[in-house]
Design a protein around this motif. Sequence first.
Motif, short mmCIF file in Angstrom:
data_model
loop_
_atom_site.label_atom_id
_atom_site.label_comp_id
_atom_site.label_asym_id
_atom_site.label_seq_id
_atom_site.Cartn_x
_atom_site.Cartn_y
_atom_site.Cartn_z
N ASN A 213 3.55 2.76 -16.42
CA ASN A 213 4.52 2.39 -17.44
C ASN A 213 4.84 3.65 -18.23
O ASN A 213 4.22 3.93 -19.27
N GLU B 191 5.70 3.32 -22.12
CA GLU B 191 4.55 3.08 -23.00
C GLU B 191 3.65 4.31 -23.06
O GLU B 191 3.19 4.71 -24.14
N ALA C 79 8.37 -3.53 -26.66
CA ALA C 79 8.42 -4.57 -25.62
C ALA C 79 9.55 -5.55 -25.89
O ALA C 79 10.25 -5.98 -24.96
N TRP D 203 10.43 -2.73 -20.08
CA TRP D 203 9.24 -2.15 -20.68
C TRP D 203 8.12 -1.96 -19.64
O TRP D 203 7.41 -0.97 -19.65
N GLN D 204 7.97 -2.89 -18.73
CA GLN D 204 6.92 -2.80 -17.72
C GLN D 204 7.40 -2.16 -16.43
O GLN D 204 6.56 -1.77 -15.60
N SER D 205 8.70 -2.04 -16.25
CA SER D 205 9.19 -1.55 -14.96
C SER D 205 9.65 -0.09 -14.99
O SER D 205 9.97 0.47 -13.96
#
Length: 314
Positions: A277, A280, A304, A311-313
């Motif tokens: 990530n 982040e 997020a 956010w996670q990808s």
Amino acid sequence: MYQSFPIAETFGIQAPPKMTVEGFADANHPKIPAKRDYVFRKEPLRDVLAFLNVPNGDGLYITGPTGAGKTSLITQVAARLNWPVHAVTCHGRLELNDLLGQFTLVNGSMQFVHGPLAQAVRDGHLLILNEIDLMDPSELAGLNDIVEGQPLVIPQNGGEVIRPHPKFRLIATGNSAGSGDRNGLYQGVLRQNLAFMDRFRILEIGYPEPELEDTVLAKTVPAMPAVIREKMIRVANEIRKLFVGGDAGAGMLSVTMSTRGLIRWASLTVAFKGAPNALEYALDRALALRAEPEERLAIHRIAADVFGQDWQST
């Protein structure tokens, strides 16, 4: 020697072609700040140029939150006008004598070496006193006469008298406007003497508009997609709101994201593109690891919420 600079061409803003500002012809003075990519905001630039042109016995006091670009505005104006700068970061133990100069051992003998204030007054340079609201007000009172254009007297050097150069300008920056820190965000900020503050015109600078920061990010981190840049700027502004707070009191965060920090986040995101990530991971190293654990969690939640699935990808 002096030189006239066209405002529109020099600062990249819309202005009549014949509108100019006076600076210095010598571009090689070692005290001229390094020029870098910078996007000027028209209103603050207008106030700074008006002050540099005709100070009318005033100093210029620039106030605003940390990371808003108070000092960089002045140094980048000076860089384009070839105007030498002496910059001093103030603190509670700084004394007026430190600005005037002191006797120092030079080639085996004691000689008086002029300090930044004396040099700026003598040679017509800019003196920038950064974080001036951290300095003892009783020491700053010694600047009252010189701000108004009176000769500078140096008792330590046999009563030397330096008459101000017509191009000398005194500029101060502070996170407060001289009335102390009302929100408890800045440790060590002192309430300044009213007579001293009365000698300054005030310029308040906030964080840049989203459109301006998007232009800056596009220039400095061109590999960052526009949709990600836009969300990064939204996150930065949410963090700033929680840092600054409002009329009800101090903000909820003890850290904030300056434009410099925003650029750092974008640059690190590109650099760590292969991380699980990257957004982040880069945000932690650009800002969040300086915050308390609870604040770090709040910053992550803001990011997020703004980024959603990205956010996670990313």
